[in-house]
Structures are given as structure tokens and as C-alpha cells.
Design an enzyme around this catalytic site. Sequence first.
Site, PDB file in Angstrom:
ATOM      1  N   ALA A 154      31.197  37.229  61.491  1.00 10.64           N
ATOM      2  CA  ALA A 154      31.709  38.615  61.718  1.00 10.64           C
ATOM      3  C   ALA A 154      33.045  38.352  61.249  1.00 10.64           C
ATOM      4  O   ALA A 154      34.172  37.687  62.046  1.00 10.64           O
ATOM      5  CB  ALA A 154      31.502  39.185  63.330  1.00 10.64           C
ATOM      6  N   TYR A 205      44.994  38.626  58.851  1.00 10.62           N
ATOM      7  CA  TYR A 205      43.780  38.031  58.200  1.00 10.62           C
ATOM      8  C   TYR A 205      44.157  36.144  57.771  1.00 10.62           C
ATOM      9  O   TYR A 205      43.303  35.567  58.416  1.00 10.62           O
ATOM     10  CB  TYR A 205      43.451  38.654  56.999  1.00 10.62           C
ATOM     11  CG  TYR A 205      41.944  38.258  56.148  1.00 10.62           C
ATOM     12  CD1 TYR A 205      40.873  38.603  57.210  1.00 10.62           C
ATOM     13  CD2 TYR A 205      41.969  37.527  55.231  1.00 10.62           C
ATOM     14  CE1 TYR A 205      39.715  38.300  56.349  1.00 10.62           C
ATOM     15  CE2 TYR A 205      40.578  37.149  54.676  1.00 10.62           C
ATOM     16  CZ  TYR A 205      39.543  37.762  55.435  1.00 10.62           C
ATOM     17  OH  TYR A 205      38.127  37.330  55.061  1.00 10.62           O
TER      18      TYR A 205
END
Length: 433
Positions: free
Chosen positions: A275, A339
Amino acid sequence: MSDPYLRFAQSGFGRFVTSRLGLPRPARLRRHRPGQPALAGPVLTGGSGRLDAVLKAHATGGDAPYGGLVFDATGIDNPEQLRGLHAFFSPVIRKLGPCGRVVVLGTPPEELTSVPAVVAQRSLEGFVRSVAKELRAGSTAQLVYVSEGAEPNVESTLRFLLSAKSAYVSGQVIRVGAAEVVEPLDWEHPLADRVALVTGASRGIGAAIAEVLARDGAHVVCLDIAAQGSELSEVANRVGGSAVQMDITSPDAPAKLVEYFQLRHEGVDIVVHNAGITRDKTLAKMTEAQWDAVLSVNLASQLRVNDGLLKAGALRRNGRIVGVSSIAGIAGNVGQTNYATSKAGVIGMVRSLAPELASRGSTINAVAPGFIETKMTAAVPLFIRQAGRLMNSMSQGGLPVDVAETIAWYANPASAGVNGNVVRVCGQSLLGA
Ligand code: NAD
């Protein structure tokens, strides 16, 4: 999600135009199909060292074009002997067929003490990465460092690398160490009787991971958020697995997962932390919420779930944890400070937990995908998307199945010696190379 340049370049007219104009010419990659031979041609072996027996087992005999070239460099203990690489490869490298495989086997330099031996073994990296860049037509090259005493442990890794399953993995350095290896009874279904958890399994890479692990025999528990409920059930039904709707960041997620696996399966064998989300903005424009959301899904949840499962003893012996990192976590990327921080953290997680996992007879590794064709990358602006597809040795994006096959190799019970690795599934992307 399809690449118009790839379709054009692989057409008859496109092949003519791209060769005339010197444009990138992406090959049609050969991917695994049940019942088909692992490679399209025979395997030629060379070199000598500790892996003679392994080489003998993989040499198939037969004429060019070759499907694979495998060289045992463990016998090389000084730089002069490196010319053995040239002597073996130079005459045969052009005889490697399309989507061929080059594998060089060495000894981890950090395990050696003599300076010439360390230098010679470290040199192999430069050789293999350059060969990978020179190869055309979808071929790949990898270096596998095999620890002393780990010779029997290299089988699952060679089977993966010398097959169509590693279609989009190239220029990688893999370490195989000593461990108690359990050979599967059936190499076609190595995960029989194993239970796997795949997070973010309703689509994209996660759905492909669920499919490949199920193909290999595992019962797959597919997890995703409630909003993805119907897609999630579809995937779970397709793979004959189970669906769990859960936000992996919720505070009680680790405890609920421990309870779920202990009650239904007496534990879990394979945990794939797939995920992930992006909330791209340059740092000056990034809100605290965007930072927190990405760090929470992509990193903190993985740490908390690992912690919960390990403390409760819910990860069974010969268990596997796999983190999904990204080449952005290696190279960094504009607009992705959050990220890239999270994905570099996943690499830190793998490195720091590897010794503990080894002490439990288990492993933890990560994949670092490059440009993979999914909904996540379909949202990238067109120009950047096309650049991402082309900036690698394969001149094309990878497919979710390429990441999934790499994870299935980690998950194989015979991969117990593959611990603490971060393997890029990026077609040898130029980013962070
Ligand atoms: P995707 O967006 O298609 O799928 C991600 C899945 O994770 C979705 O189904 C989403 O609902 C689920 N998810 C998000 N937050 C969740 C949460 N809190 N709890 C449970 N599930 C949650 O993405 P993808 O392209 O398939 O990427 C999968 C993984 O691969 C991600 O970790 C991503 O960062 C990584 N990755 C992808 C690429 C690429 O090119 N696509 C490259 C490098 C790394």
C-alpha cells in the site's frame, strides 16, 4: 495506461522509422507463461570457483543463440584474473539471443580480507552494470554475490534470474547469504500451504502481487481501504483468497491483523507492504497534511505492522517481509520529498531489521520499482510519463507483474539466504544508477 511509443516502435513501420532515426527501440519483453521454457535458448557457463556444481546443474548444452550466459567469478582473487571475464564473454556476448540472461557469480567483497581479492570482487559491479547497458533486445545482466558456505542457497535466485520472470530486472547486485534453506517440494508451486498478506491489493501492483503469490500456491489475504471494497473482493475472489477492508494507518491495524492471522491461520508466512500513496508538491508548497499522509501510509504503517506481528510471534518461521520502496527513494525526485523520504525509510527498515529476521529464520527485503504502468503513473503528466518510460536500458515501462515476480522470488522458501536486499525493478533506470 498503455504506452503509445512502445506500440508504435514494435510495429513493422515503427521498427523501420526508429532504426532510421536512431530512436529508442524497445524490445518485446519475454514474460513468464506457465508451461513455456524458462529461457528461449541453452545456458552456456564459464569461469571457475566455489560454484562449479551449481554451474554444472544449470549448463544445458546446445548451440547459439544462447538463452543465458553464467560465469563463476568466485575463483578470481586478484585484478589480473578479471581478464577471464573478457575471455569468456567477449566471443559469445553477440550470440546471446533476445531476452537473454547474463549472470555473474562472485563473493561479497565485505567478507574478504585480502586487498587484491576485495578489489577484484568489487570490480565485478562495474562490469555487470556496463554489460547490462550494452545488451539490447530485452536482455539483462546481474551480479550475485554468494557468501562462503551459501553455495546451495543460490538455486532460487538463479531460477528467477535465468527465467522470463526477471524480465524488467537488470543491472542489479544481489547478495545471497548462509541460511537454513527449505527447498520447495514443487518448484511450480513453491508457496503451497503458505499464507500471505498483501496490502493495497485491490489494483495495480498489489493486485498483481496477489495473483502471482496465489499462482505459486499461497492463500492470499488481500487488504485495502473500504473505498476500494468492490475491486478488493474481485481480486480476492479471482485468486481464491480472502479480502480484508482496513485502513493500514489506523491505530488498531497491527493488533487487528495479529488477531486475524492467529485466529484463522495460526500466523502468517509472507507480508507484503505494498500500500502506498503520493501527494506530490515541491517542498515550499507542501502542506503538513500531505507530508504526514505519505509518511504514515508508506512508512510508519509498515513499521507498526512489523512490530505488532513480530512481538506477537505471528510471523511464522521461514517467514518473509517485503517492503515496496521506489527508485525515488534512491535517487530522489522533484515534488516528492515526502514520498522519497518514506521510500528511503523502507530501505532503512530492511537494512535494520534483516539481522533480527535472520535470527528468527526469516527474511526481510525490498523491491524498488522504477516506472511501472499503473493508475499511479497514469496520473503523471504526459511528458514526464514518457520520459520515465524511456530513461532505462529497456526503453519502456515495466508491468505490475514484473514487481510481483520479484516479490515471489523473495517469498520462495528456498530464498532464506536472500535477506536485507533491495532489488530495483526498473529496467536499469538511469535515475539513481
Ligand atoms: P496504486 O495507487 O494503483 O495502488 C495502491 C493501493 O494502496 C491502492 O489500492 C490504495 O487504495 C491502497 N492504499 C492506499 N492507502 C492505503 C491505506 N491507508 N490502507 C490500505 N490500503 C491503502 O499504486 P501502485 O502503482 O500499484 O503502487 C503500489 C506500490 O508500489 C506503492 O507503494 C507505490 O509507492 C509503489 N511504487 C509504484 C511505482 C509505479 O511506477 N507505479 C513505482 C515505484 C513504487
